[in-house]
Design a protein around this motif. Structure first.
Motif, short mmCIF file in Angstrom:
data_model
loop_
_atom_site.label_atom_id
_atom_site.label_comp_id
_atom_site.label_asym_id
_atom_site.label_seq_id
_atom_site.Cartn_x
_atom_site.Cartn_y
_atom_site.Cartn_z
N ARG A 120 30.07 81.71 31.08
CA ARG A 120 30.75 83.09 31.27
C ARG A 120 31.31 83.47 29.91
O ARG A 120 31.22 84.62 29.66
CB ARG A 120 31.69 82.98 32.53
N ALA A 123 28.57 84.53 27.54
CA ALA A 123 28.11 85.70 28.15
C ALA A 123 29.07 86.91 28.04
O ALA A 123 28.53 87.97 27.63
CB ALA A 123 27.73 85.76 29.62
N PHE A 131 23.35 84.65 29.46
CA PHE A 131 22.88 85.52 30.60
C PHE A 131 21.91 84.65 31.62
O PHE A 131 22.05 85.02 32.92
CB PHE A 131 22.20 86.82 30.09
N TRP A 154 21.89 89.11 35.75
CA TRP A 154 22.07 88.38 34.73
C TRP A 154 20.74 88.14 34.07
O TRP A 154 20.56 88.36 32.65
CB TRP A 154 22.67 87.12 34.83
#
Length: 197
Positions: A120, A123, A131, A154
């Motif tokens: 995360r 990302a 992703f 994602w």
């Protein structure tokens, strides 16, 4: 006889979880202008020196070398130490690599939650590999409740950044979703913005 989903996709899943494989954009170290990382142009001692001087690109690269056992003995603990240093400096490739070590339990305690946390963080900076790995975790319900809408979102973001395998996974997942679910996933992908630069 129909094979279970996991057996049909096991090679892809294993490959996806190894950063040097499928979803790697061949430059997880995000080379900086001051430190090119073509293996033919820079030696391991030079990478180590730059890493010891605090260069996050070099730290990530050295971690990759230890993780893969290229030019140095394979050592996941050393890999994790170097990924930690670069990841804490905000290096998205190192964050993905560190998350992968946690996911696999190599050099770090196996923890889907730690893997999710690092994926995360990467990302949030717009990292295409992060992703894709988040897509996989949502698709499989690893560390999160299974959620095809989130997985599709994602994968879609990863695909938009050129990850061909993410395109394949997104398209395969689409066949298991309703048109309304796909539309929602696409809306979420369009509205998503990185939290960091």
């Amino acid at each position: 006889m129909v094979k279970p989903f996991y057996s049909l996709h096991l090679p892809w899943l294993l490959c996806c979880l190894l950063t040097s494989c499928v979803f790697d954009d061949s430059s997880p170290d995000r080379s900086s202008p001051t430190l090119p990382y073509e293996e033919s142009t820079i030696s391991i001692p030079e990478i180590r020196k730059a890493a010891e001087q605090g260069n996050p690109d070099a730290q990530n690269r050295l971690g990759m070398l230890y993780s893969e056992g290229r030019g140095v003995p394979q050592d996941y603990i050393q890999a994790k130490q170097w990924f930690d240093k670069a990841a804490e400096k905000g290096h998205p490739g190192a964050q993905v690599n560190l998350g992968t070590l946690y996911f696999q339990g190599n050099g770090a305690p196996e923890s889907e939650q730690m893997a999710l946390s690092w994926f995360r963080r990467a990302a949030a900076q717009g990292d295409a590999l992060a992703f894709a790995k988040l897509g996989l975790m949502y698709e499989q319900g690893r560390g999160v409740p299974q959620d095809f809408i989130q997985a599709h979102m994602w994968y879609n973001l990863s695909a938009a950044h050129g990850e061909k395998r993410a395109i394949e996974r997104r398209d395969a997942l689409t066949k298991q979703m309703t048109p309304a679910q796909v539309a929602e996933a696409q809306r979420l992908a369009r509205e998503w913005t990185p939290k960091q630069k």
